[in-house]
Design a protein around this motif. Structure first.
Motif, PDB file in Angstrom:
ATOM      1  N   UNK A 209       0.823  -1.208   0.000  1.00  0.00           N
ATOM      2  CA  UNK A 209       0.000   0.000   0.000  1.00  0.00           C
ATOM      3  C   UNK A 209       0.860   1.263   0.000  1.00  0.00           C
ATOM      4  N   UNK A 210       1.973   1.234   0.709  1.00  0.00           N
ATOM      5  CA  UNK A 210       2.872   2.387   0.736  1.00  0.00           C
ATOM      6  C   UNK A 210       3.549   2.599  -0.609  1.00  0.00           C
ATOM      7  N   UNK A 211       3.688   1.516  -1.365  1.00  0.00           N
ATOM      8  CA  UNK A 211       4.249   1.645  -2.714  1.00  0.00           C
ATOM      9  C   UNK A 211       3.309   2.452  -3.611  1.00  0.00           C
ATOM     10  N   UNK A 212       2.026   2.438  -3.248  1.00  0.00           N
ATOM     11  CA  UNK A 212       1.048   3.244  -3.977  1.00  0.00           C
ATOM     12  C   UNK A 212       0.678   2.707  -5.337  1.00  0.00           C
ATOM     13  N   UNK A 213       1.054   1.487  -5.629  1.00  0.00           N
ATOM     14  CA  UNK A 213       0.711   0.900  -6.914  1.00  0.00           C
ATOM     15  C   UNK A 213       1.679   1.226  -8.022  1.00  0.00           C
ATOM     16  N   UNK A 214       2.750   1.950  -7.686  1.00  0.00           N
ATOM     17  CA  UNK A 214       3.725   2.348  -8.717  1.00  0.00           C
ATOM     18  C   UNK A 214       4.356   1.144  -9.401  1.00  0.00           C
ATOM     19  N   UNK A 215       4.497   0.054  -8.655  1.00  0.00           N
ATOM     20  CA  UNK A 215       5.145  -1.135  -9.221  1.00  0.00           C
ATOM     21  C   UNK A 215       4.168  -2.271  -9.483  1.00  0.00           C
ATOM     22  N   UNK A 216       2.861  -2.004  -9.298  1.00  0.00           N
ATOM     23  CA  UNK A 216       1.867  -3.039  -9.560  1.00  0.00           C
ATOM     24  C   UNK A 216       1.416  -2.968 -11.014  1.00  0.00           C
ATOM     25  N   UNK A 217       2.267  -3.417 -11.899  1.00  0.00           N
ATOM     26  CA  UNK A 217       1.928  -3.471 -13.318  1.00  0.00           C
ATOM     27  C   UNK A 217       2.527  -4.746 -13.887  1.00  0.00           C
ATOM     28  N   UNK A 218       2.091  -5.169 -15.079  1.00  0.00           N
ATOM     29  CA  UNK A 218       2.566  -6.440 -15.637  1.00  0.00           C
ATOM     30  C   UNK A 218       4.085  -6.554 -15.615  1.00  0.00           C
ATOM     31  N   UNK A 288       1.020  -9.625  -4.593  1.00  0.00           N
ATOM     32  CA  UNK A 288       1.273  -8.198  -4.810  1.00  0.00           C
ATOM     33  C   UNK A 288       2.705  -7.844  -4.430  1.00  0.00           C
ATOM     34  N   UNK A 289       3.165  -8.373  -3.300  1.00  0.00           N
ATOM     35  CA  UNK A 289       4.541  -8.107  -2.888  1.00  0.00           C
ATOM     36  C   UNK A 289       5.543  -8.593  -3.911  1.00  0.00           C
ATOM     37  N   UNK A 290       5.285  -9.765  -4.475  1.00  0.00           N
ATOM     38  CA  UNK A 290       6.184 -10.312  -5.497  1.00  0.00           C
ATOM     39  C   UNK A 290       6.177  -9.449  -6.752  1.00  0.00           C
ATOM     40  N   UNK A 291       4.989  -8.962  -7.156  1.00  0.00           N
ATOM     41  CA  UNK A 291       4.900  -8.134  -8.360  1.00  0.00           C
ATOM     42  C   UNK A 291       5.691  -6.841  -8.172  1.00  0.00           C
ATOM     43  N   UNK A 292       5.562  -6.226  -6.982  1.00  0.00           N
ATOM     44  CA  UNK A 292       6.307  -4.997  -6.710  1.00  0.00           C
ATOM     45  C   UNK A 292       7.807  -5.246  -6.806  1.00  0.00           C
TER      46      UNK A 292
END
Length: 487
Positions: A209-218, A288-292
């Motif tokens: 959540x602190x990452x803010x989704x910046x790294x949650x992409x394919x 999610x953690x792995x994707x980030x």
């Protein structure tokens, strides 16, 4: 980030609504549970609701809901939808109905339930598969935490002599946990381990959540479904890889174990259905953690086991990361000991071996642990040993779930209840395991390769045929064994 939050919403809201519906379909009542009616101080021991829930969660949450999603996220953000939807419609439903049907049958293990509702012939096939799965599960959950302890805690070579000492210690604990009454070790210390599990999951969630989704992409090329780095097909491989985070046949053996300690049928939804939702949450968070982390470092070829330590330390720091790693170590250990306990109970039930006498429990445990030690030695001593072990474990796990859904569907149809809620996921997973085993060139039959077909063309057709046979067999069994099915 939006897709991840939508997935969490589906898991929580969908799970609440559909869980209530599943409970209404089954219809829990005031009849005495096995924990009350058959109390023996060994396996039939009444425990408080919160304790049953934590133990059930720890029993089912091995390394699967962590290692599986870490690998599954390589298929793309689709995992944030398939994990919660599958968990709500298939995994939690599977755990709930298996646990509750077992409760209605004096806490019977799944093999006995399969015999009653599907016939002795089906049970003979099922017994072979479930016993193998329980044995492999126990071995996998010696190997995995042992390597994590030596590598991440002790900082030593996992191929040195120390690893065998750690394996021996874990195996000794399993022996003790298998021999003593269920509330002596499991009931007393597992709630403490539950704290480690919850802290590690919440720690990774906060980091995401602190990452803010910046790294949650394919991670790789593609949109909702990405191109897998090794070219694997989303269907069926994803649903084999992320087994425990969506649905797991192993859970049936644990639900029947806890069905002997629940003191009120109305506790079933919270104990069985909701604890699988909690496992789905764990799977979502680690995916999610792995994707980030994969996107930050582009380390798409990093092993899932190594990623556990990297994710933990990235989001929780050194101390918090160590707590998270301890939680991940605890997960397989708490699942491994109950896997061996379940195997002992299944064999005892099949051959009518009295388990109240300690000498008989000792003898049966020795019979179980000798082949387990041999398989462990093979897996560690050969370069491809563990890879082979894991492939057999993963496939057997989902195949066992198919048998459980077959039993549940037959039970519901025979009692005039809505059996489509288990029939449809049962047909889907029959398609998954059939197409997977027919296509796989290493573990399976290499069906498409032998026929010169492209992709999964032939294996998909075979999977469809087996899915239709699943539906036919439910109708056949419900009609043939109607007198045995009615409550």
């Amino acid at each position: 980030m939006v897709l991840f939050l939508i997935g969490l919403g589906i898991l929580l809201l969908g799970g609440f609504v559909y869980g209530k519906y599943c409970e209404r379909v089954f219809g829990p009542d005031d009849r005495e549970t096995p924990a009350v009616k058959l109390a023996d101080g060994v396996d039939y021991v009444g425990m408080k609701k919160w304790r049953n829930q934590l133990i059930e969660l720890l029993n089912i949450a091995g390394t699967g809901p962590i290692l599986g999603p870490i690998q599954g996220i390589l298929f793309g953000p689709i995992a944030f939808l398939t994990i919660p939807i599958g968990c709500v419609l298939a995994g939690s439903l599977h755990d709930y109905f298996v646990g509750m049907i077992s409760m209605r049958n004096d806490g019977a293990q799944v093999p006995k339930l399969v015999t009653r509702y599907l016939g002795n012939g089906t049970n003979k096939v099922y017994n072979i598969i479930i016993w193998i799965l329980m044995l492999l599960t126990g071995v996998v959950f010696i190997y995995t935490p042992g390597d994590l302890i030596v590598n991440d805690v002790l900082g030593m070579d996992i191929h040195g002599n120390v690893i065998w000492i750690v394996y021996a210690c874990i195996l000794l604990y399993y022996i003790l946990a298998t021999l003593f009454p269920i509330d002596t070790i499991i009931g007393r210390i597992y709630p403490i381990f539950g704290g480690f599990l919850i802290v590690s999951a919440l720690g990774v969630l906060v980091g995401v959540l602190m990452d803010g989704g910046a790294s949650l992409h394919p991670i790789t090329e593609g949109g909702l479904i990405s191109v897998h780095p090794t070219g694997q097909s989303f269907i069926p491989v994803f649903f084999i890889t992320v087994a425990c985070g969506i649905m797991s046949g192993f859970h049936g053996s644990q639900a029947t174990l806890i069905s002997r300690t629940v003191m009120d049928e109305r506790e079933g939804r919270q104990t069985f259905y909701n604890m699988m939702l909690a496992e789905g949450f764990i799977a979502m968070v680690w995916a999610a953690g792995a994707m980030v982390l994969f996107n930050r470092s582009a380390a798409v070829d990093t092993s899932a086991t190594l990623m556990v330590g990297l994710i933990s330390k990235e989001f929780m720091g050194k101390i918090g990361g160590l707590i998270a790693i301890v939680g991940v170590i605890v997960l397989p250990i708490t699942s491994g000991d109950t896997a061996f306990r379940s195997l002992r109970l299944m064999i005892a039930e099949q051959f009518k071996i009295d388990q109240q006498k300690k000498i008989k429990r000792v003898f049966l445990s020795i019979v179980i642990f000798i082949p387990a030690a041999a398989i462990l030695y093979y897996a560690k001593s050969n370069s491809e040993g563990f890879a082979t072990l894991w492939r057999y474990f993963g496939f057997a796990n989902q195949l066992v779930a198919v048998f459980a859904l077959l039993m549940v569907s037959t039970y519901l149809k025979g009692n005039g209840k809505n059996y489509f809620i288990s029939l449809l996921p049962g047909m889907f997973y029959t398609f998954i395991v059939s197409s997977y085993i027919f296509h796989d060139p290493k573990l399976g039959l290499n069906f498409d390769g032998r026929l010169g077909l492209e992709g999964y063309t032939g294996s998909y057709l075979v999977g469809l045929v087996f899915a239709l046979l699943f539906a036919w067999f439910v109708a056949y069994s419900a009609k043939k064994r109607k007198d045995m099915i009615l409550d």
